[in-house]
Design a protein around this motif. Structure first.
Motif, PDB file in Angstrom:
ATOM      1  N   ALA A 114     -35.550  23.150 -21.679  1.00  0.00           N
ATOM      2  CA  ALA A 114     -34.525  24.132 -21.325  1.00  0.00           C
ATOM      3  C   ALA A 114     -34.379  25.248 -22.362  1.00  0.00           C
ATOM      4  O   ALA A 114     -34.049  26.383 -21.996  1.00  0.00           O
ATOM      5  CB  ALA A 114     -33.178  23.428 -21.114  1.00  0.00           C
ATOM      6  N   PRO A 115     -34.622  24.987 -23.676  1.00  0.00           N
ATOM      7  CA  PRO A 115     -34.510  26.083 -24.652  1.00  0.00           C
ATOM      8  C   PRO A 115     -35.424  27.267 -24.366  1.00  0.00           C
ATOM      9  O   PRO A 115     -35.177  28.361 -24.874  1.00  0.00           O
ATOM     10  CB  PRO A 115     -34.879  25.408 -25.978  1.00  0.00           C
ATOM     11  CG  PRO A 115     -34.512  23.984 -25.794  1.00  0.00           C
ATOM     12  CD  PRO A 115     -34.828  23.682 -24.361  1.00  0.00           C
ATOM     13  N   LEU A 116     -36.469  27.081 -23.553  1.00  0.00           N
ATOM     14  CA  LEU A 116     -37.352  28.209 -23.247  1.00  0.00           C
ATOM     15  C   LEU A 116     -36.604  29.318 -22.517  1.00  0.00           C
ATOM     16  O   LEU A 116     -36.888  30.506 -22.711  1.00  0.00           O
ATOM     17  CB  LEU A 116     -38.546  27.730 -22.414  1.00  0.00           C
ATOM     18  CG  LEU A 116     -39.518  26.777 -23.115  1.00  0.00           C
ATOM     19  CD1 LEU A 116     -40.677  26.423 -22.193  1.00  0.00           C
ATOM     20  CD2 LEU A 116     -40.041  27.385 -24.414  1.00  0.00           C
ATOM     21  N   PHE A 117     -35.637  28.948 -21.673  1.00  0.00           N
ATOM     22  CA  PHE A 117     -34.840  29.972 -21.007  1.00  0.00           C
ATOM     23  C   PHE A 117     -33.899  30.666 -21.996  1.00  0.00           C
ATOM     24  O   PHE A 117     -33.612  31.863 -21.852  1.00  0.00           O
ATOM     25  CB  PHE A 117     -34.046  29.363 -19.851  1.00  0.00           C
ATOM     26  CG  PHE A 117     -34.880  29.041 -18.644  1.00  0.00           C
ATOM     27  CD1 PHE A 117     -35.505  30.053 -17.935  1.00  0.00           C
ATOM     28  CD2 PHE A 117     -35.057  27.735 -18.233  1.00  0.00           C
ATOM     29  CE1 PHE A 117     -36.288  29.769 -16.820  1.00  0.00           C
ATOM     30  CE2 PHE A 117     -35.833  27.440 -17.126  1.00  0.00           C
ATOM     31  CZ  PHE A 117     -36.444  28.461 -16.417  1.00  0.00           C
ATOM     32  N   LEU A 118     -33.426  29.935 -23.003  1.00  0.00           N
ATOM     33  CA  LEU A 118     -32.615  30.566 -24.052  1.00  0.00           C
ATOM     34  C   LEU A 118     -33.459  31.555 -24.851  1.00  0.00           C
ATOM     35  O   LEU A 118     -32.963  32.615 -25.260  1.00  0.00           O
ATOM     36  CB  LEU A 118     -32.029  29.492 -24.975  1.00  0.00           C
ATOM     37  CG  LEU A 118     -31.028  28.537 -24.341  1.00  0.00           C
ATOM     38  CD1 LEU A 118     -30.657  27.427 -25.320  1.00  0.00           C
ATOM     39  CD2 LEU A 118     -29.780  29.266 -23.882  1.00  0.00           C
ATOM     40  N   VAL A 119     -34.723  31.223 -25.059  1.00  0.00           N
ATOM     41  CA  VAL A 119     -35.632  32.150 -25.738  1.00  0.00           C
ATOM     42  C   VAL A 119     -35.779  33.426 -24.919  1.00  0.00           C
ATOM     43  O   VAL A 119     -35.758  34.540 -25.466  1.00  0.00           O
ATOM     44  CB  VAL A 119     -37.004  31.491 -25.961  1.00  0.00           C
ATOM     45  CG1 VAL A 119     -38.024  32.513 -26.450  1.00  0.00           C
ATOM     46  CG2 VAL A 119     -36.896  30.361 -26.968  1.00  0.00           C
TER      47      VAL A 119
END
Length: 295
Positions: A114-119
């Motif tokens: 999910a952190p990829l969307f935060l990136v």
């Protein structure tokens, strides 16, 4: 990693494992209380919170921003993970069905990346603030939809690998993904702060729009550092803990903290939208591509 180790922690043909998963954890089960408490919180708060985020973005409100494409995808992912709570708890506490564990590991895999969307959110704000001319050329949603699709491909492949091959096959990928996300977000934060510093140094008014852009990247960075980094930081020291301390206390707690992001992220988004006010540009101009004052 707790999220998959419990799949192998059965109590034999006599029945499912105890609610604290390992018999040796009977003396220190409080981390499991915290873990299941977070699961219930995600179902009670995270699921409706993410549904509200999806509704607010999908309703086409006038305060929409380009980053909402990524926020929408993140809300879909987190919402799915929250809705898996009854399946997760039912299988852990009652069924212990190995076939259901495949679905559980798949959902854990989705949450891991999910952190990829935060990136993506941070990069979008970075380009808007630091490279406004480039941002003007890619202001349409086509680029962001394509980026979201690429992230979903990575997330789904990772989730399927974790489901079918087990946690050991992707544990290094998880660590590399979170650390890479952290590095990219740090770069975005430094670049945005430097751009704002030049605005202030030029004695130009720092408009609230760019301040909100800074808060956006800082918030995304804080989520990754506080909620996703602990499991990664723990991995190199796993061998230094005894089985009871690691499996019954430490790993359960850090993965519960990571799961908290499903409730924290939508609440932060809703609070930011409700707090947003009017405004124009920064340093005398609007941020390109943001047809509304909110970032």
């Amino acid at each position: 990693m707790f999220n998959a180790t419990a799949a192998n922690a059965t109590a034999g043909p006599a029945g499912p494992p105890p609610w604290y998963q390992f018999p040796v954890c009977a003396a220190a089960p409080w981390a499991f209380v915290f873990y299941f408490g977070v699961k219930v919180l995600n179902l009670a708060v995270g699921a409706p919170g993410n549904a509200l985020v999806i509704w607010r973005i999908g309703s086409g409100r006038s305060d929409a921003t380009t980053s909402d494409v990524f926020i929408l995808n993140l809300a879909v992912l987190d919402g799915f993970f929250c809705l898996m709570t009854p399946v997760d708890m039912g299988n852990r506490l009652l069924l212990d069905d190995q076939r259901v564990w495949y679905l559980q590991r798949f959902s854990y895999g989705l949450k891991d990346l999910a952190p990829l969307f935060l990136v993506c959110i941070c990069l979008d704000r970075y380009v808007a603030v630091v490279h406004p001319l480039l941002f003007t050329r890619i202001r349409g949603n086509a680029v962001r939809v394509a980026a979201s699709a690429a992230v979903w491909v990575l997330v789904l492949v990772y989730g399927l690998a974790k489901s079918t091959l087990g946690v050991a096959s992707v544990s290094e990928v998880f660590g590399a993904a979170v650390l890479s996300a952290l590095c990219v977000m740090l770069f975005c934060n430094v670049a945005v702060v430097w751009a704002l510093r030049r605005c202030v140094a030029g004695k130009e008014a720092l408009h609230p729009v760019k301040r909100r852009a800074l808060r956006t990247v800082l918030t995304a960075l804080a989520i990754v550092v506080a909620l996703y980094l602990p499991p990664v930081a723990l991995m190199p020291f796993a061998s230094y803990y005894g089985f009871v301390v690691f499996r019954c206390r430490v790993s359960v707690s850090v993965f519960a903290i990571m799961d908290l992001s499903c409730s924290v992220e939508p609440l932060l988004f809703i609070a930011r939208k409700d707090r947003a006010g009017g405004g124009g540009g920064c340093c005398g101009r609007h941020l390109p591509g943001d047809h509304a004052p909110e970032l």
